[in-house]
Design a protein around this motif. Structure first.
Motif, PDB file in Angstrom:
ATOM      1  N   ALA A  29       2.484  34.457  14.692  1.00  0.00           N
ATOM      2  CA  ALA A  29       1.453  33.458  14.395  1.00  0.00           C
ATOM      3  C   ALA A  29       0.070  33.972  14.807  1.00  0.00           C
ATOM      4  O   ALA A  29      -0.920  33.796  14.073  1.00  0.00           O
ATOM      5  CB  ALA A  29       1.768  32.145  15.102  1.00  0.00           C
ATOM      6  N   LEU A  30      -0.005  34.614  15.960  1.00  0.00           N
ATOM      7  CA  LEU A  30      -1.282  35.166  16.424  1.00  0.00           C
ATOM      8  C   LEU A  30      -1.806  36.223  15.434  1.00  0.00           C
ATOM      9  O   LEU A  30      -3.007  36.293  15.154  1.00  0.00           O
ATOM     10  CB  LEU A  30      -1.115  35.784  17.815  1.00  0.00           C
ATOM     11  N   ARG A  31      -0.897  37.034  14.912  1.00  0.00           N
ATOM     12  CA  ARG A  31      -1.302  38.026  13.911  1.00  0.00           C
ATOM     13  C   ARG A  31      -1.914  37.348  12.685  1.00  0.00           C
ATOM     14  O   ARG A  31      -2.962  37.766  12.179  1.00  0.00           O
ATOM     15  CB  ARG A  31      -0.096  38.853  13.475  1.00  0.00           C
ATOM     16  N   GLU A  32      -1.234  36.304  12.214  1.00  0.00           N
ATOM     17  CA  GLU A  32      -1.723  35.607  11.024  1.00  0.00           C
ATOM     18  C   GLU A  32      -3.089  34.985  11.274  1.00  0.00           C
ATOM     19  O   GLU A  32      -3.893  34.845  10.338  1.00  0.00           O
ATOM     20  CB  GLU A  32      -0.721  34.521  10.609  1.00  0.00           C
ATOM     21  N   LEU A  33      -3.365  34.632  12.499  1.00  0.00           N
ATOM     22  CA  LEU A  33      -4.648  34.016  12.853  1.00  0.00           C
ATOM     23  C   LEU A  33      -5.714  35.053  13.194  1.00  0.00           C
ATOM     24  O   LEU A  33      -6.830  34.689  13.582  1.00  0.00           O
ATOM     25  CB  LEU A  33      -4.456  33.047  14.018  1.00  0.00           C
ATOM     26  N   ARG A  80      -5.646  37.221  15.664  1.00  0.00           N
ATOM     27  CA  ARG A  80      -5.760  37.520  17.097  1.00  0.00           C
ATOM     28  C   ARG A  80      -4.827  38.694  17.408  1.00  0.00           C
ATOM     29  O   ARG A  80      -3.794  38.576  18.060  1.00  0.00           O
ATOM     30  CB  ARG A  80      -5.423  36.262  17.902  1.00  0.00           C
ATOM     31  N   LEU A  81      -5.216  39.878  16.887  1.00  0.00           N
ATOM     32  CA  LEU A  81      -4.308  41.022  16.869  1.00  0.00           C
ATOM     33  C   LEU A  81      -4.037  41.591  18.253  1.00  0.00           C
ATOM     34  O   LEU A  81      -2.904  41.998  18.550  1.00  0.00           O
ATOM     35  CB  LEU A  81      -4.879  42.105  15.954  1.00  0.00           C
ATOM     36  N   ALA A  82      -5.032  41.644  19.105  1.00  0.00           N
ATOM     37  CA  ALA A  82      -4.825  42.213  20.440  1.00  0.00           C
ATOM     38  C   ALA A  82      -3.824  41.389  21.231  1.00  0.00           C
ATOM     39  O   ALA A  82      -2.917  41.942  21.882  1.00  0.00           O
ATOM     40  CB  ALA A  82      -6.163  42.305  21.183  1.00  0.00           C
ATOM     41  N   GLU A  83      -3.961  40.061  21.157  1.00  0.00           N
ATOM     42  CA  GLU A  83      -3.008  39.185  21.852  1.00  0.00           C
ATOM     43  C   GLU A  83      -1.606  39.347  21.274  1.00  0.00           C
ATOM     44  O   GLU A  83      -0.611  39.385  22.010  1.00  0.00           O
ATOM     45  CB  GLU A  83      -3.440  37.726  21.727  1.00  0.00           C
ATOM     46  N   ALA A  84      -1.542  39.450  19.945  1.00  0.00           N
ATOM     47  CA  ALA A  84      -0.243  39.594  19.289  1.00  0.00           C
ATOM     48  C   ALA A  84       0.447  40.879  19.719  1.00  0.00           C
ATOM     49  O   ALA A  84       1.635  40.890  20.066  1.00  0.00           O
ATOM     50  CB  ALA A  84      -0.415  39.554  17.780  1.00  0.00           C
ATOM     51  N   ASP A  85      -0.292  41.986  19.703  1.00  0.00           N
ATOM     52  CA  ASP A  85       0.303  43.276  20.054  1.00  0.00           C
ATOM     53  C   ASP A  85       0.717  43.323  21.523  1.00  0.00           C
ATOM     54  O   ASP A  85       1.754  43.925  21.872  1.00  0.00           O
ATOM     55  CB  ASP A  85      -0.675  44.407  19.746  1.00  0.00           C
ATOM     56  N   GLU A  86      -0.081  42.725  22.377  1.00  0.00           N
ATOM     57  CA  GLU A  86       0.275  42.685  23.798  1.00  0.00           C
ATOM     58  C   GLU A  86       1.587  41.929  24.012  1.00  0.00           C
ATOM     59  O   GLU A  86       2.462  42.364  24.775  1.00  0.00           O
ATOM     60  CB  GLU A  86      -0.847  42.026  24.597  1.00  0.00           C
ATOM     61  N   LEU A  87       1.741  40.819  23.297  1.00  0.00           N
ATOM     62  CA  LEU A  87       2.960  40.027  23.423  1.00  0.00           C
ATOM     63  C   LEU A  87       4.147  40.772  22.822  1.00  0.00           C
ATOM     64  O   LEU A  87       5.245  40.806  23.411  1.00  0.00           O
ATOM     65  CB  LEU A  87       2.764  38.671  22.739  1.00  0.00           C
ATOM     66  N   LEU A  88       3.961  41.393  21.679  1.00  0.00           N
ATOM     67  CA  LEU A  88       5.043  42.167  21.066  1.00  0.00           C
ATOM     68  C   LEU A  88       5.484  43.310  21.976  1.00  0.00           C
ATOM     69  O   LEU A  88       6.690  43.583  22.105  1.00  0.00           O
ATOM     70  CB  LEU A  88       4.599  42.718  19.710  1.00  0.00           C
ATOM     71  N   GLN A  89       4.524  43.974  22.617  1.00  0.00           N
ATOM     72  CA  GLN A  89       4.872  45.084  23.510  1.00  0.00           C
ATOM     73  C   GLN A  89       5.676  44.580  24.700  1.00  0.00           C
ATOM     74  O   GLN A  89       6.638  45.233  25.137  1.00  0.00           O
ATOM     75  CB  GLN A  89       3.606  45.783  23.981  1.00  0.00           C
ATOM     76  N   ALA A  90       5.297  43.428  25.230  1.00  0.00           N
ATOM     77  CA  ALA A  90       6.026  42.860  26.364  1.00  0.00           C
ATOM     78  C   ALA A  90       7.467  42.549  25.978  1.00  0.00           C
ATOM     79  O   ALA A  90       8.406  42.793  26.747  1.00  0.00           O
ATOM     80  CB  ALA A  90       5.318  41.606  26.865  1.00  0.00           C
ATOM     81  N   ILE A  91       7.663  42.023  24.758  1.00  0.00           N
ATOM     82  CA  ILE A  91       9.025  41.718  24.293  1.00  0.00           C
ATOM     83  C   ILE A  91       9.789  43.019  24.048  1.00  0.00           C
ATOM     84  O   ILE A  91      10.960  43.155  24.419  1.00  0.00           O
ATOM     85  CB  ILE A  91       8.971  40.865  23.012  1.00  0.00           C
ATOM     86  N   ALA A  92       9.130  43.985  23.441  1.00  0.00           N
ATOM     87  CA  ALA A  92       9.774  45.271  23.139  1.00  0.00           C
ATOM     88  C   ALA A  92      10.188  46.012  24.397  1.00  0.00           C
ATOM     89  O   ALA A  92      11.208  46.726  24.406  1.00  0.00           O
ATOM     90  CB  ALA A  92       8.822  46.135  22.309  1.00  0.00           C
TER      91      ALA A  92
END
Length: 330
Positions: free
Chosen positions: A293-297, A299-311
């Motif tokens: 959802a953040l990507r679609e909005l 907010r790419l930096a927040e999205a990537d930070e969250l994806l990295q934490a999950i990964a």
């Protein structure tokens, strides 16, 4: 487990003070009933009926430990089926399923013609995963007293063994006895979903929703049926009602968010995901879709930070998060 279906007991030889206390109890005046039972016990400490009834009142007020003590005192005087049944229900309410099963089994021995004891026993056995024994208990209850509720309960056990056709038959029988019995419609819808008859499931679940619009269970199954039928907009409505009825249902909030995302409503999705994460901050499914959802909005930096934490974790969504990061980089 359903609430005990027993009532305060009296016998033809009960003293007038006990009859009056029972009358208060039956009218819902617990305070008056308790005062009456205590007065009887002050004069006759070994009155097993008064002890049982006072225990029942204590249980109704949520004082389960006190109820256990009173039932045990009653049973020490007279080993009665009603007190055994009540004690079994209270032990189960306290989390002692084995103790509850033991008491209810004894109640069926003392009163083999009482369907309530078999019914409550079936519920506890089902909670323990002892499906065959639960089925046997409900068949005993049905042999004593037929009715839509007991047929629906039996269908639950039958369905749990994978005999979905037989379960559906029992539920149709229950609905023949009472076409307005919502629990049977809800259970029938769930069984039909498992059988893959999605259209019929949707009809059954719509009936269940109509009869009890505040029950979240049928709504969730109905939403899933609508999704399978490609009726996504209607499913969104049902999930929306579901999270209204059950605000802490994080799974349904994530499901609703996924539908919002698929329809391009990223802001609405983010609202639902944030609410889901308030209830379960470590829910990786919610976190993953929040990143989307953040990507679609934008907010790419927040999205990537969250994806990295999950990964970087070892949760079920780690692989999807890694793939999302790879796709973005390519």
């Amino acid at each position: 487990m359903t609430a005990p279906t027993d009532t305060p007991s009296a016998t033809p030889s009960t003293p007038p003070d006990l009859d009056l206390a029972v009358l208060h109890h039956l009218r819902g005046d617990l305070e008056g009933a308790e005062a009456g039972y205590r007065a009887v016990l002050a004069a006759s400490p070994d009155n097993a009926t008064a002890l049982n009834n006072l225990g029942f009142a204590a249980a109704q007020s949520g004082r389960f430990d006190e109820a256990v003590e009173l039932y045990e005192r009653s049973l020490a005087i007279e080993d009665g089926a009603t007190a055994r049944l009540n004690l079994g229900n209270v032990r189960a309410a306290l989390g002692d399923l084995e103790g509850g099963i033991a008491e209810l089994s004894r109640a069926t021995e003392l009163a083999p013609g009482d369907p309530t004891a078999y019914d409550n026993l079936g519920q506890l056995l089902m909670l323990q995963g002892r499906i065959a024994e639960a089925e046997a208990a409900w068949r005993h209850a049905l042999a004593i007293e037929d009715g839509p509720r007991l047929r629906t309960a039996l269908a639950t056990a039958v369905a749990a063994t994978g005999r979905l056709g037989e379960a559906a038959g029992l539920l149709h029988q229950a609905l023949t006895l009472d076409p307005q019995f919502g629990a049977a419609w809800a259970q029938l819808g769930a069984v039909l979903l498992l059988r893959g008859d999605v259209a019929s499931a949707g009809e059954a679940l719509a009936n269940a929703k109509r009869l009890d619009p505040d029950d979240p269970g049928p709504r969730r199954h109905l939403a899933l049926a609508l999704l399978s039928l490609g009726r996504t907009d209607e499913a969104v409505v049902e999930f929306g009602e579901l999270v209204r009825l059950a605000p802490d249902d994080a799974t349904s909030r994530v499901d609703l968010a996924v539908l919002h995302l698929s329809a391009g409503r990223a802001a609405a999705a983010l609202t639902q995901l944030d609410r889901a994460l308030e209830a379960g901050p470590d829910d990786d499914r919610a976190r993953l879709h929040r990143a989307f959802a953040l990507r679609e909005l934008g907010r790419l930096a927040e999205a990537d930070e969250l994806l990295q934490a999950i990964a970087d974790g070892d949760g079920e969504q780690a692989d999807r998060a890694r793939q999302a990061l790879v796709d973005e980089a390519s």
